[in-house]
Design a protein around this motif. Structure first.
Motif, short mmCIF file in Angstrom:
data_model
loop_
_atom_site.label_atom_id
_atom_site.label_comp_id
_atom_site.label_asym_id
_atom_site.label_seq_id
_atom_site.Cartn_x
_atom_site.Cartn_y
_atom_site.Cartn_z
N THR A 193 0.84 -1.19 0.00
CA THR A 193 0.00 0.00 0.00
C THR A 193 0.88 1.24 0.00
O THR A 193 1.92 1.26 0.65
N GLY A 194 0.44 2.24 -0.71
CA GLY A 194 1.16 3.52 -0.70
C GLY A 194 0.98 4.26 -2.01
O GLY A 194 1.25 3.69 -3.07
N GLU A 196 2.79 6.46 -3.05
CA GLU A 196 4.10 6.79 -3.60
C GLU A 196 4.72 5.62 -4.39
O GLU A 196 5.76 5.76 -5.00
N ASP A 236 -3.37 4.60 -1.25
CA ASP A 236 -3.87 4.88 0.10
C ASP A 236 -5.32 5.33 -0.03
O ASP A 236 -5.63 6.53 0.01
N GLY A 260 1.37 1.06 5.82
CA GLY A 260 0.03 1.50 6.25
C GLY A 260 -0.45 0.98 7.59
O GLY A 260 -1.61 1.15 7.92
N ASP A 267 -2.38 5.97 6.84
CA ASP A 267 -2.28 4.56 7.16
C ASP A 267 -3.68 3.92 7.22
O ASP A 267 -4.17 3.54 8.27
MG MG Z 1 2.30 4.21 3.48
#
Ligand code: MG
Ligand code: AMP
Length: 417
Positions: A193-194, A196, A236, A260, A267
């Motif tokens: 997850t992210g 970025e 996210d 996260g 998160d």
């Molecule tokens: Mg993250």
């Protein structure tokens, strides 16, 4: 104990591992597969041998099979020559019997002929037409491999729960076993997850990084004989994470995510887990790798790894691999730590078990020594990539001076080479 050791909510790595292992049960289904494909799998049933190994007495040398009693004289060179009455090859045994005063030419692996009890290697024999003379020392039973000296008929070759190594495949094959009943491979759902994160190969925008955790975990899981449901990189976004977690819980035996699970504003994995499952957010007293989530999502075990790449892999090795081992029907036992002399001082404050990345080797006296490699931040992957061990510093220990002895864990499967 220092203050940080008694931080509320901080649990030791041993406690975290014990809780996980207690909560995980082995999968109940198994499958029959060809032996050659079984490396790394876990046996679902004990395997017994229906044959003896070796199946018959046979020769360990190229030479001559004879009756030891015929050599029973002080000076072999002066003994009566023995008459060669036939040959025994591996796969083509000699059918007759070795009578007093005779011998049979025999090759490595060939069945011992009836009547013979000893093999004399050909280097100790002078052949002269159809007769031979022996020199050098000979003992009764020399160079004979006995029926059943390795395995007896009916012996248990491997217990249920044994992981099948290449050497064990050789043992089972030698006993004539062509297929084995092994535990089904667990299906593990995996996502990162992210916002970025980008797939290696894509072009990075400002503030973006490549998703190294999922790629490394895919490789690690492949080495562990696990089937992966790869759900990719999730942004996210609460709704997307919710949908994917629901699918993972339906389709997989376990779920592994990275990122996260900390307390940042993005998160969301943490928030969604709290609403969907019975998840505990642990602060494990280990470095790298403090934030870690474990629990069940609609009954499916869930492991939430920290996002930082070194933390993700070290927590995977230390906490998730033992749990997957138990899920596969195997027994997990802590690696036997080695002791090595530290070549450089290490800084540490008491409070968390430290897993510093190191390189160990044997010094000029043959004793193990170890040095830390690179910077030790939880985002520094180059050190982990160069390391061949983790230097394990106990939770309560402080800094360690050069010359002191420390515990190391060689980087075994799946993180090691
Ligand atoms: Mg993250
Ligand atoms: P998080 O746990 O999501 O707060 O992430 C902690 C740190 O790990 C941040 O610097 C993230 O950018 C980084 N990170 C999270 N997921 C990954 C990943 N899959 N691969 C590499 N780095 C990551």
């Amino acid at each position: 104990m220092s203050d940080c050791c008694s931080q509320p909510g901080l649990i030791s790595i041993e406690q975290a591992r014990a809780t996980l292992l207690d909560d995980i049960s082995p999968l109940s289904d198994s499958e029959s597969i060809p032996l050659a494909q079984a490396a790394g799998r876990v046996l679902a049933q004990a395997v017994a041998s229906s044959v003896c190994l070796p199946p018959c007495d046979n020769s360990a040398m190229d030479g001559y099979a004879l009756r030891y009693a015929d050599l029973d004289c002080a000076d072999l060179e002066k003994g009566a020559p023995l008459e060669q009455i036939g040959k025994s090859f591996a796969g083509s045994p000699f059918d007759g019997e070795v009578w007093p005063g005779t011998c049979v030419r025999i090759m490595t692996g060939a069945a011992m002929p009836a009547g013979a009890d000893t093999v004399v290697m050909q280097e100790q024999v002078t052949a002269n037409g159809a007769s031979i003379v022996i020199h050098g020392e000979v003992r009764r039973g020399d160079h004979v491999r006995r029926r059943g000296e390795d395995i007896r008929e009916g012996d248990t070759l491997l217990q249920a729960g044994s992981r099948i190594s290449v050497a064990r495949i050789a043992l089972l094959a030698a006993a004539g076993i062509g297929r084995v009943e092994v535990q089904r491979r667990p299906v593990v759902a995996l996502f990162s997850t992210g916002d970025e994160l980008r797939q290696p190969g894509d072009v990075l925008g400002r503030g973006e990084i490549y998703d190294s955790n999922r790629i490394a975990l895919l490789a690690a899981l492949a080495k562990l004989e696990v089937e992966v449901l790869d759900l990719g990189i999730l942004p996210d976004n609460r709704e997307i994470i919710r949908e994917n977690l629901a699918r993972a819980a339906r389709e997989a035996d376990a779920i592994i995510t990275s990122g996260g699970v900390s307390v940042g504003e993005a998160d969301y994995t943490r928030e969604v887990l709290e609403e969907m499952g019975e998840i505990g957010f642990w602060k494990v007293a280990m470095k790298p790798g403090k934030p870690f989530a474990y629990g069940r999502l609609r009954g499916t075990p869930f492991f939430g790894l920290p996002g930082n790449p070194v933390s993700a892999l070290v927590t995977f090795q230390q906490l998730v691999v033992p749990a997957l081992t138990v899920m596969q029907g195997g027994a997990w036992s802590a690696p036997v730590p080695l002791q090595a002399r530290l070549l450089q001082p290490l800084r540490k404050s008491p409070g968390r078990t430290d897993f510093q990345r190191g390189i160990y080797r044997s010094d000029e006296h043959g004793t193990l020594c170890v040095e830390p490699v690179g910077a030790q931040g939880s985002h520094i992957l180059s050190g982990l990539a160069d390391a061949n061990c983790l230097i394990v510093l106990a939770r309560d220990s402080g800094s360690v001076k050069a010359g002191e002895v420390v515990a190391i864990e060689p980087l075994a499967r799946p993180l090691g080479l």
